[in-house]
Design a protein around this motif. Structure first.
Motif, short mmCIF file in Angstrom:
data_model
loop_
_atom_site.label_atom_id
_atom_site.label_comp_id
_atom_site.label_asym_id
_atom_site.label_seq_id
_atom_site.Cartn_x
_atom_site.Cartn_y
_atom_site.Cartn_z
N ALA A 18 0.83 -1.20 0.00
CA ALA A 18 0.00 0.00 0.00
C ALA A 18 0.86 1.25 0.00
N ALA A 19 2.15 1.09 -0.34
CA ALA A 19 3.08 2.22 -0.34
C ALA A 19 3.13 2.85 -1.73
N GLY A 20 3.53 4.10 -1.76
CA GLY A 20 3.69 4.80 -3.04
C GLY A 20 3.56 6.29 -2.87
N LYS A 21 4.02 7.02 -3.86
CA LYS A 21 3.95 8.47 -3.85
C LYS A 21 2.72 8.94 -4.64
N THR A 22 1.85 9.67 -3.96
CA THR A 22 0.72 10.30 -4.65
C THR A 22 0.89 11.81 -4.71
N GLY A 23 1.86 12.33 -3.96
CA GLY A 23 2.12 13.76 -3.99
C GLY A 23 1.39 14.52 -2.91
N THR A 24 2.00 15.57 -2.43
CA THR A 24 1.40 16.47 -1.44
C THR A 24 1.51 17.90 -1.92
N PRO A 25 0.39 18.65 -2.02
CA PRO A 25 -0.96 18.24 -1.60
C PRO A 25 -1.69 17.39 -2.62
N ASN A 26 -1.15 17.24 -3.86
CA ASN A 26 -1.81 16.43 -4.86
C ASN A 26 -0.77 15.90 -5.85
N VAL A 27 -1.25 15.24 -6.91
CA VAL A 27 -0.34 14.58 -7.84
C VAL A 27 0.51 15.54 -8.65
N THR B 145 7.16 17.50 -10.56
CA THR B 145 8.43 18.18 -10.25
C THR B 145 9.33 17.33 -9.34
N HIS B 146 8.88 16.12 -8.99
CA HIS B 146 9.67 15.22 -8.15
C HIS B 146 9.66 13.84 -8.80
N GLN B 147 10.15 13.78 -10.02
CA GLN B 147 10.01 12.56 -10.81
C GLN B 147 10.89 11.42 -10.30
N THR B 148 12.08 11.74 -9.81
CA THR B 148 12.97 10.69 -9.31
C THR B 148 12.36 10.01 -8.09
N ALA C 53 -0.37 12.23 -16.91
CA ALA C 53 0.44 12.78 -15.82
C ALA C 53 1.57 11.82 -15.46
N PHE C 54 2.66 12.36 -14.90
CA PHE C 54 3.81 11.52 -14.56
C PHE C 54 3.44 10.47 -13.52
N TYR C 55 2.63 10.86 -12.53
CA TYR C 55 2.18 9.90 -11.52
C TYR C 55 1.50 8.71 -12.19
N SER C 56 0.57 8.98 -13.11
CA SER C 56 -0.16 7.91 -13.78
C SER C 56 0.77 7.02 -14.60
N ARG C 57 1.77 7.63 -15.21
CA ARG C 57 2.72 6.85 -16.01
C ARG C 57 3.50 5.86 -15.14
N THR C 58 3.92 6.31 -13.96
CA THR C 58 4.68 5.40 -13.08
C THR C 58 3.79 4.26 -12.60
N LYS C 59 2.53 4.55 -12.28
CA LYS C 59 1.63 3.50 -11.81
C LYS C 59 1.37 2.48 -12.91
N TYR C 60 1.20 2.97 -14.14
CA TYR C 60 0.92 2.04 -15.24
C TYR C 60 2.16 1.22 -15.60
N ALA C 61 3.32 1.84 -15.54
CA ALA C 61 4.56 1.10 -15.83
C ALA C 61 4.70 -0.09 -14.88
N LYS D 130 -1.60 21.44 -12.64
CA LYS D 130 -0.56 21.47 -13.67
C LYS D 130 -0.87 20.52 -14.81
N LYS D 131 -1.57 19.42 -14.49
CA LYS D 131 -1.90 18.42 -15.48
C LYS D 131 -3.39 18.10 -15.41
N GLN D 132 -3.96 17.77 -16.56
CA GLN D 132 -5.36 17.37 -16.60
C GLN D 132 -5.56 16.12 -15.76
N ARG D 133 -6.66 16.07 -15.02
CA ARG D 133 -6.95 14.93 -14.17
C ARG D 133 -7.60 13.80 -14.98
N SER D 134 -7.39 12.58 -14.51
CA SER D 134 -8.01 11.41 -15.13
C SER D 134 -9.47 11.34 -14.72
N ASN D 135 -10.36 11.29 -15.69
CA ASN D 135 -11.79 11.07 -15.44
C ASN D 135 -12.20 9.90 -16.31
N CYS D 136 -12.68 8.83 -15.68
CA CYS D 136 -12.95 7.63 -16.45
C CYS D 136 -13.94 6.72 -15.74
#
Length: 549
Positions: free
Chosen positions: A50-59, A64-67, A120-128, A238-244
């Motif tokens: 259940a660990a992972g980076k979702t970003g604070t305050p949001n994704v 800006t913290h891709q590493t 978004a970069f967050y979504s790309r890491t999760k999908y990878a 900064k990035k469009q949100r996922s709506n699906c």
């Protein structure tokens, strides 16, 4: 079934609260040595990531913290998967459904085997990570979407939407946490492999959620509705949100079903309203609703909701006393504010509670130096916790000080630590696995006469506890850390002052021992009570040496 959870955030903590056979590891999942150490110590049947980076305050933070995002969302899960594979342990990885953008090829929604289109970069890491783990055996991937819970949290979609002044009205699949816990539990029991969309059937619009919020929680709530594209153009994101919209055919084939979102959302909002009303009434003595305000259409059933209330481990730090053994240093300050190597003594027991995943903490101290504690610790926000203070006007023993925390503990289990007790050991596996009764801890010492002494048999059972005996039955000192079920406060009301005129914590523990409800755990790492000049010096030298190493 023994469950080891990695990740002590919103969802991981809720899982640990709901599952009595679960424990939380604080190891970083990209640190294989630490991961293996916790797995070897706990011997889990299954593991949940259940660990992972979702970003604070949001994704947007992830952009800006891709590493850091890549280490947590890609490298970490692969390290954890490798450690589980080497030991033949099933892994359930919590993933995100926010990897799909816009309408799906199937009008019913995106399926588990559809190729995603993350932006978004967050979504790309999760999908990878999904692409890699889905090819490995003995791994299940549970994708959730925008969790909704009856317990307030910064990660709860209810709190998020209610706190925004501008809100977009879009249709989405969402996950109600109560249903998520049930579905994930079933996935663990079945050792189900592959990808699963863990979302409630149906579609929810943000207007639906906020309409229920006004109905059950705050009739005066209002917001400005804006178009989806305005989030980025107006600088709100900064990035469009996922709506699906997602569908869950693979869950259905296993016979795992979540409640329809209309039913689950209303039930959750009712429980959320009951929870916030209890919190408000406890803190200020009045209900949330004001006279004359329009009430909810259906009144929540309080007894039903109270049964649903999850237990949250509370922490209590006892930092009173005169500190006479450290005079004259304690003539001008509380002993718990004296330095141990390079930081104040009180910060060590506080860190012990934080490492155990405890975030609601009360500090009990005397009136003379309470302001100094507040100046140092504040509200606890900078430390990642919420601190409450209580003044003990007169010293009356450890049990007397603990009794002052009854309202704060509020029917939850609590972990009590003495402010001069310093540990260099992560006690999360013990504390997170606590279920009922009482748990104490012991350490082999050379001078047991100074402490409460535990007599332990060859199987680790407690036979007796004596407070500062002249002829100790063992060399096992009862250290200043205890975990209790809520009945501890009723027990304290029954004990009498000792010959020292104090309510002894040993008498409390003996009461649990008489009920066959006391267990004891050894402290294997460093421990010192730091209440005398020699022990204070020893603790300082230990941490100085550790830092040099």
């Amino acid at each position: 079934m023994k469950i080891l959870i990695f990740g002590k955030g919103f969802v991981g903590s809720r899982m640990a609260d709901a599952w009595p056979d679960a424990a939380i590891s604080t190891a970083r999942i990209d640190d294989k040595e630490a991961v293996i150490k916790d797995i070897n110590e706990f011997h889990p049947d299954v593991v949940v990531n259940a660990a992972g980076k979702t970003g604070t305050p949001n994704v947007d933070w992830c952009e800006t913290h891709q590493t850091e995002t890549t280490r947590s969302n890609v490298i970490g899960p692969l390290v954890l998967a490798e450690a589980c594979a080497e030991r033949g342990i099933y892994l359930l990885h919590l993933a995100s459904g926010c990897i799909f953008y816009g309408p799906s090829p199937d009008p019913a929604g995106w399926r588990e085997d559809d190729f995603a289109n993350p932006s978004a970069f967050y979504s790309r890491t999760k999908y990878a990570t999904d692409l890699l783990l889905s090819r490995m055996p003995n791994i299940g991937i549970a994708r959730l979407r925008m969790p909704i819970d009856h317990i307030p949290s910064s990660r709860n979609l209810i709190d998020k939407l209610a706190g925004y002044s501008k809100v977009i009205d879009v249709a989405n699949s969402v996950t109600v946490v109560e249903d998520l816990l049930s579905a994930c539990r079933q996935l663990l029991e079945k050792r189900a492999a592959g990808i699963f969309h863990v979302v409630n059937p149906g579609v929810m619009r943000h207007r639906d959620l906020l309409a229920l919020y006004r109905e059950y929680v705050d009739p005066n709530h209002s917001c400005e509705w804006i178009m989806d594209q305005e989030l980025v153009t107006s600088g709100l994101a900064k990035k469009q949100r996922s709506n699906c919209i997602l569908q869950s055919p693979r869950l259905e084939t296993l016979g795992i079903r979540l409640r329809p979102i209309e039913e689950a959302l209303r039930d959750t909002m009712q429980k959320y309203a009951a929870h916030t009303s209890r919190k408000t009434a406890t803190s200020i003595g009045t209900p949330f609703m004001t006279p004359g305000s329009p009430g909810p259409k259906e009144q929540p059933q309080p007894f039903h909701f109270l049964k649903q209330k999850p237990h949250e481990m509370r922490g209590v730090i006892l930092a009173g006393g005169k500190g006479t053994r450290l005079a004259p240093l304690t003539h001008s300050t509380n002993k718990h504010l004296l330095p141990v190597f390079n930081k104040q003594m009180i910060l060590y027991p506080l860190q012990t509670l934080l490492d155990a995943g405890i975030r609601q903490i009360m500090l009990v101290t005397g009136p003379d130096f309470a302001g100094q504690f507040m100046n140092l610790l504040g509200s606890g926000a900078n430390l990642g916790c919420r601190l409450t203070y209580r003044i003990q006007d007169e010293a009356g023993g450890i049990a007397h000080a603990l009794a002052m925390a009854e309202n704060f503990v509020d029917g939850n289990p609590c972990t009590v630590i003495l402010g001069d007790n310093i540990f260099d050991e992560n006690l999360l596996p013990h504390i997170s696995s606590f279920q009922n009764g009482a748990m104490a801890f012991y350490k082999l010492v050379d001078d047991p006469q100074r402490f409460g002494v535990m007599e332990i048999d060859n199987w680790g059972n407690v036979l007796s506890i004596e407070e500062k005996p002249k002829q100790p039955k063992s060399n096992f000192a009862q250290v200043g850390l205890y975990v209790y079920e809520p009945s501890v406060f009723e027990i304290i009301k029954t004990i009498k002052p000792s010959g020292r005129g104090e309510l002894e914590i040993t008498d409390v523990n003996n009461a649990f021992l008489t009920q066959h409800k006391l267990i004891a755990k050894p402290i294997r790492g460093f421990w010192s009570d730091a209440g005398t000049f020699p022990s204070l010096k020893r603790a300082s030298e230990y941490f100085a040496t550790k830092q040099q190493r």
